[in-house]
Motif scaffolding. Sequence first.
Motif, PDB file in Angstrom:
ATOM      1  N   GLU A 150     114.693  32.095 -69.732  1.00 44.50           N
ATOM      2  CA  GLU A 150     113.706  32.355 -71.108  1.00 44.50           C
ATOM      3  C   GLU A 150     113.729  31.529 -72.031  1.00 44.50           C
ATOM      4  O   GLU A 150     113.424  30.429 -72.375  1.00 44.50           O
ATOM      5  CB  GLU A 150     113.381  33.791 -71.753  1.00 44.50           C
ATOM      6  N   ILE A 153     112.842  28.404 -70.843  1.00 39.93           N
ATOM      7  CA  ILE A 153     111.308  27.949 -71.051  1.00 39.93           C
ATOM      8  C   ILE A 153     110.738  27.683 -72.548  1.00 39.93           C
ATOM      9  O   ILE A 153     109.923  26.801 -73.054  1.00 39.93           O
ATOM     10  CB  ILE A 153     110.361  29.479 -70.659  1.00 39.93           C
ATOM     11  N   SER A 156     111.992  24.244 -73.047  1.00 39.25           N
ATOM     12  CA  SER A 156     110.927  23.023 -72.841  1.00 39.25           C
ATOM     13  C   SER A 156     110.170  22.175 -73.063  1.00 39.25           C
ATOM     14  O   SER A 156     108.749  21.983 -73.230  1.00 39.25           O
ATOM     15  CB  SER A 156     110.549  23.510 -70.963  1.00 39.25           C
ATOM     16  N   GLU A 157     109.764  23.855 -73.903  1.00 37.29           N
ATOM     17  CA  GLU A 157     108.169  23.775 -74.590  1.00 37.29           C
ATOM     18  C   GLU A 157     108.537  22.518 -76.283  1.00 37.29           C
ATOM     19  O   GLU A 157     107.441  22.221 -76.034  1.00 37.29           O
ATOM     20  CB  GLU A 157     108.435  25.219 -75.480  1.00 37.29           C
ATOM     21  N   GLU A 164     110.319  21.751 -63.972  1.00 37.01           N
ATOM     22  CA  GLU A 164     109.704  22.370 -62.955  1.00 37.01           C
ATOM     23  C   GLU A 164     110.020  23.540 -62.873  1.00 37.01           C
ATOM     24  O   GLU A 164     109.921  24.380 -62.795  1.00 37.01           O
ATOM     25  CB  GLU A 164     108.403  22.305 -62.060  1.00 37.01           C
ATOM     26  N   LEU A 179     110.214  27.487 -63.780  1.00 38.29           N
ATOM     27  CA  LEU A 179     109.450  27.804 -64.584  1.00 38.29           C
ATOM     28  C   LEU A 179     108.209  27.759 -65.316  1.00 38.29           C
ATOM     29  O   LEU A 179     107.925  28.722 -65.582  1.00 38.29           O
ATOM     30  CB  LEU A 179     110.548  26.490 -65.993  1.00 38.29           C
ATOM     31  N   ARG A 180     107.696  27.071 -64.407  1.00 40.49           N
ATOM     32  CA  ARG A 180     105.507  27.174 -64.322  1.00 40.49           C
ATOM     33  C   ARG A 180     105.920  28.883 -64.053  1.00 40.49           C
ATOM     34  O   ARG A 180     104.661  29.417 -64.162  1.00 40.49           O
ATOM     35  CB  ARG A 180     105.197  26.249 -63.931  1.00 40.49           C
ATOM     36  N   LYS A 182     107.378  31.491 -63.799  1.00 43.90           N
ATOM     37  CA  LYS A 182     108.641  32.151 -64.497  1.00 43.90           C
ATOM     38  C   LYS A 182     108.987  32.905 -63.420  1.00 43.90           C
ATOM     39  O   LYS A 182     109.259  34.209 -63.741  1.00 43.90           O
ATOM     40  CB  LYS A 182     106.904  33.012 -65.603  1.00 43.90           C
TER      41      LYS A 182
END
Length: 206
Positions: A150, A153, A156-157, A164, A179-180, A182
């Motif tokens: 979490e 992710i 990365s935003e 990835e 990450l993509r 999840k």
Amino acid sequence: MKKGKKSQGLRYDECYAKIVLSQLVSNAYENIVIKDKPDLQFSDGSRGIEVTQAIEEKQQEAEKLFVKASRGLVNDKERVMKRIREIGCKCDNGILLGIPSKDTFQLILKAMEDKLDKINNGSYAHFCHYDLFIFSDVYADDMMQNNALEEMIKLSENYELVFEKIFVLVPGYLYIFELRMKQICVIEYSNELQYEIACQANKMRG
């Protein structure tokens, strides 16, 4: 890999990461090239992998001493082994056991953030996909892994170019954070394989 000018100067970590990926994840990684910015590259431009560490300084010192002692590059091996014990590490059947950690992913997240900054500063070669390989000494249970995913992710935003997959290698385990998707995958490996990979990495390094 051929010996000579092309193999000189290779970093041990990058060699080790390539072998781990090819043996534990997919033999497709055997075709990856060790270069720079990022450290591991597929020649078709499909994927680049940056390699880094998220290990405390004393742990890194112990690992460097252990590698030198294992390769016979020290004059007083007993003195070196004593220093390794003073740091808080120990050796068991030829395997270096690290300093008991605080079981926190903060060093890993900081390493990820640093590398995100770098791949977004314009100095890295362009690839369709980027991954990150991190050496660590932090063992993680399911809850820690999910929390780390979490956080990765969320971090990365803040960036245009992102990783990835985050590969986190600790003694005995490879954590793969996708990450993509999840998702998290955990691959276990033996002490014997760890030793074999270390020998292969030393040989590849030249």
